[in-house]
Scaffold this active site. Structure first.
Site, mmCIF file in Angstrom:
data_model
loop_
_atom_site.group_PDB
_atom_site.id
_atom_site.type_symbol
_atom_site.label_atom_id
_atom_site.label_comp_id
_atom_site.label_asym_id
_atom_site.label_seq_id
_atom_site.Cartn_x
_atom_site.Cartn_y
_atom_site.Cartn_z
ATOM 1 N N LYS A 1 0.862 -1.201 0.000
ATOM 2 C CA LYS A 1 0.000 0.000 0.000
ATOM 3 C C LYS A 1 0.890 1.240 0.000
ATOM 4 C CE LYS A 1 -4.250 1.337 2.387
ATOM 5 N NZ LYS A 1 -4.959 1.209 3.675
HETATM 6 C C1 E4P Z 1 -8.224 1.748 4.045
HETATM 7 O O1 E4P Z 1 -7.521 1.410 3.154
HETATM 8 C C2 E4P Z 1 -8.197 3.100 4.620
HETATM 9 O O2 E4P Z 1 -6.972 3.324 5.231
HETATM 10 C C3 E4P Z 1 -9.343 3.241 5.593
HETATM 11 O O3 E4P Z 1 -10.511 2.744 4.970
HETATM 12 C C4 E4P Z 1 -9.531 4.623 6.132
HETATM 13 O O4 E4P Z 1 -10.715 4.632 6.887
HETATM 14 P P1 E4P Z 1 -11.082 5.800 7.926
HETATM 15 O O5 E4P Z 1 -11.338 7.045 7.161
HETATM 16 O O6 E4P Z 1 -12.298 5.285 8.637
HETATM 17 O O7 E4P Z 1 -9.889 5.929 8.840
#
Ligand code: E4P
EC number: 2.2.1.2
Length: 219
Positions: A87
């Site tokens: 990622k």
């Molecule tokens: C996933 O890849 C993201 O990091 C995550 O969905 C962010 O979610 P949030 O906005 O609830 O922290």
């Protein structure tokens, strides 16, 4: 549509996997910190533990923000297990890193996408997934679902292979809207996945069926 769970909590991952509908996991540095995981060895061991639960698609985020650092860290993460997807944040060096990993056959998830231009760049660099953050856009009065729709349409126009991974999903309607407009994946907290089970007419209907059955059986 693929379902990923958005957590680093092993028992929640197991619960979603046991339901039989889980296709992957997304984590981020905040989610790892929430589980109290820190230090290189512990982080790697935790990713391995996640990979041992699910069949594929475990997003592990790099901490480095420079090209060389992201390449070094991403390669180490990819070595943990074939299920790892590296990622990478949507920054200039991140785009270069995505291009590099794409040419090396290492899957990537480009995170922190908040606009269609960023999604186009990530797709051109060869990202496997892009993660537009629906809830965080809604939080500041922008339409997160509209962004998902825009990206799905743009990718369809050009046949980009990059998959739209709707992230920052906060409730079941987010997930359902993403399904309606053709997001390839939604990553959600466990409560959103299990929330799909709920309907009051299912509960009352089942209670009535069981009561009628018991009555007929003279119970
Ligand atoms: C996933 O890849 C993201 O990091 C995550 O969905 C962010 O979610 P949030 O906005 O609830 O922290």
């Amino acid at each position: 549509m693929k379902f990923f769970i958005d957590t680093a909590n092993l028992s929640e991952i197991r619960e979603a996997y046991d339901l039989g509908v889980l296709d992957g996991v997304t984590t981020n540095p905040s989610l790892m910190a929430k589980e109290g995981i820190s230090g290189e060895q512990n982080v790697r061991a935790h990713y391995k533990a996640i990979c041992d639960i699910v069949d594929d698609n475990v997003s592990a985020e790099v901490i480095a923000t420079d090209f060389e650092g992201m390449i070094k860290e991403g390669k180490e993460l990819a070595k943990i297990d074939d299920k790892i997807v590296v990622k990478i944040p949507m920054i200039k060096d991140g785009v270069k890193a995505i291009k590099y990993f794409s040419s090396e056959g290492i899957r990537t998830n480009c995170t922190l996408i908040f606009g269609p231009g960023q999604a186009i760049l990530a797709a051109k660099a060869g990202a496997t997934y892009v993660s537009p953050f629906v809830g965080r856009l809604d939080d500041i009065s922008y339409d997160g679902i509209a962004l998902i729709e825009q990206i799905v349409n743009i990718y369809e126009n050009y046949g980009f292979a990059t998959q739209v991974l709707a992230a920052s999903i906060r409730h079941t309607m987010h997930l359902i809207r993403c399904a309606e407009i053709g997001a390839d994946v939604a990553t959600c907290p466990l409560k959103v996945i299990t929330g799909l089970l709920n309907h009051p007419l299912t509960d009352s209907g089942l209670a009535q069926f069981l009561a009628d059955h018991a009555k007929a059986a003279g119970k």
